[in-house]
Design a protein around this motif. Structure first.
Motif, PDB file in Angstrom:
ATOM      1  N   GLU A   1      33.078  53.449  42.066  1.00 19.40           N
ATOM      2  CA  GLU A   1      34.423  53.532  42.635  1.00 19.40           C
ATOM      3  C   GLU A   1      34.560  52.632  43.872  1.00 19.40           C
ATOM      4  O   GLU A   1      35.567  51.932  44.039  1.00 19.40           O
ATOM      5  CB  GLU A   1      34.733  54.984  43.008  1.00 19.40           C
TER       6      GLU A   1
ATOM      7  N   ARG B   1      34.599  48.862  42.822  1.00 15.34           N
ATOM      8  CA  ARG B   1      35.882  48.495  42.219  1.00 15.34           C
ATOM      9  C   ARG B   1      36.967  48.370  43.281  1.00 15.34           C
ATOM     10  O   ARG B   1      37.822  47.474  43.211  1.00 15.34           O
ATOM     11  CB  ARG B   1      36.270  49.536  41.178  1.00 15.34           C
TER      12      ARG B   1
ATOM     13  N   TYR C   1      36.640  45.091  45.217  1.00 16.24           N
ATOM     14  CA  TYR C   1      36.967  43.936  44.389  1.00 16.24           C
ATOM     15  C   TYR C   1      38.466  43.785  44.180  1.00 16.24           C
ATOM     16  O   TYR C   1      38.946  42.682  43.946  1.00 16.24           O
ATOM     17  CB  TYR C   1      36.244  44.026  43.038  1.00 16.24           C
ATOM     18  N   ARG C   2      39.196  44.875  44.247  1.00 12.87           N
ATOM     19  CA  ARG C   2      40.650  44.755  44.117  1.00 12.87           C
ATOM     20  C   ARG C   2      41.338  44.683  45.484  1.00 12.87           C
ATOM     21  O   ARG C   2      42.566  44.651  45.568  1.00 12.87           O
ATOM     22  CB  ARG C   2      41.215  45.900  43.283  1.00 12.87           C
TER      23      ARG C   2
ATOM     24  N   GLU D   1      35.603  39.150  37.179  1.00 11.67           N
ATOM     25  CA  GLU D   1      35.424  40.464  36.569  1.00 11.67           C
ATOM     26  C   GLU D   1      34.045  41.018  36.907  1.00 11.67           C
ATOM     27  O   GLU D   1      33.046  40.316  36.890  1.00 11.67           O
ATOM     28  CB  GLU D   1      35.570  40.338  35.048  1.00 11.67           C
TER      29      GLU D   1
END
Length: 286
Positions: free
Chosen positions: A192, A195, A198-199, A231
């Motif tokens: 979590e 992610r 990365y965003r 990605e």
């Protein structure tokens, strides 16, 4: 230079018997080939040990001070039996054989000397060393093969594929770990957190962190955010280890599109607050 040529010249390279050009070629190949580097290290260690054996061996003074008459007699008895000796005069044989006894390579000398002076005590001594070298090398090869097999078996036992945060990730057992429920919770928080950064969602990362680490994320957000890196592909994760009050885990991943090669490793530390786990540290290694 290819591997076969390198291995052919390796012992001479270790013994510093090659010319400058050959040395440079050997050094270049050594810097490029991991397989030959491993063979070089092993052989160099064995030869180093043999040098120690040679230096510690007691060679009787009367052998090294063998008089000319005895050597000439030995050379003369071989004169008609060994093609090589036909090209060596009696006087030259004395000098040549004397120098050979004192200075020849410990690896190369026994095989030659045993042909022409098989009964000389020092030759027998060096032949014993050569035989020991060959036995050690053979034993090392066997042990190396066994170690590789054991390593492969251990890797297969330690690794399993598991579902974490909606993706299948190989998990490696690097410690005794904690109970499976808490192990899964912490690993899902790791996924979590990654992610989120990365965003570009630093707030989401702060929600699962301690107060102290929230401040670190707020002050150094640019250091942690990985926006537009590509990605995320998780190559593997470890099970959670516990040391004192800290829970540790690391995950390897890449963002270059190749699932077999990891670009980064993220190391995490967690603490437990009541029934919740919170991130107290996260750091990226190459």
């Amino acid at each position: 230079m290819n591997c076969d040529k390198f291995l052919e010249l390796m012992e001479e390279y270790i013994m510093e018997e090659l010319d400058e050009v050959a040395n440079r070629m050997m050094e270049k190949h050594l810097s490029e080939c991991e397989k030959c580097r491993a063979e070089y290290r092993e052989t160099k260690e064995i030869i180093g040990n043999l040098r120690g054996i040679k230096e510690s061996a007691v060679i009787k003074e009367d052998v090294l001070n063998m008089n000319k008459k005895n050597i000439v007699k030995k050379a003369g008895s071989l004169k008609n039996k060994r093609p090589f000796m036909r090209f060596v005069s009696g006087a030259a044989a004395v000098v040549f054989l004397g120098m050979f006894l004192l200075t020849a390579s410990i690896v190369a000398f026994p095989s030659f000397a045993s042909t022409y002076l098989p009964d000389v005590p020092v030759v027998k001594q060096l032949k014993d060393v050569q035989n020991e070298y060959n036995a050690i090398k053979q034993q090392n090869e066997i042990l190396k093969k066994e170690n590789e097999e054991i390593k492969q078996e251990n890797e297969e036992l330690k690794m399993r594929i598991k579902e974490i945060g909606g993706v299948s990730i190989p998990e490696y057992q690097t410690s005794e770990g904690i109970n499976e429920e808490d192990n899964q919770r912490i690993q899902e928080m790791v996924i979590e957190f990654i992610r989120a950064i990365y965003r570009g969602d630093i707030e989401a990362a702060k929600k699962i962190s301690t107060e102290e680490f929230k401040k670190e994320l707020a002050q150094n957000a640019k250091h942690y955010l990985m926006i537009n890196r590509g990605e995320i592909l998780f190559t593997h994760i470890t099970n959670v280890a516990k040391e004192g009050d800290s829970y540790m885990v690391f995950v390897r991943l890449n963002d270059g599109g190749d699932a077999d090669i990891s670009d980064y490793q993220w190391n995490f530390e967690f603490v437990k607050r009541g029934n919740d786990f919170l991130i107290s540290f996260a750091g990226k290694d190459a």
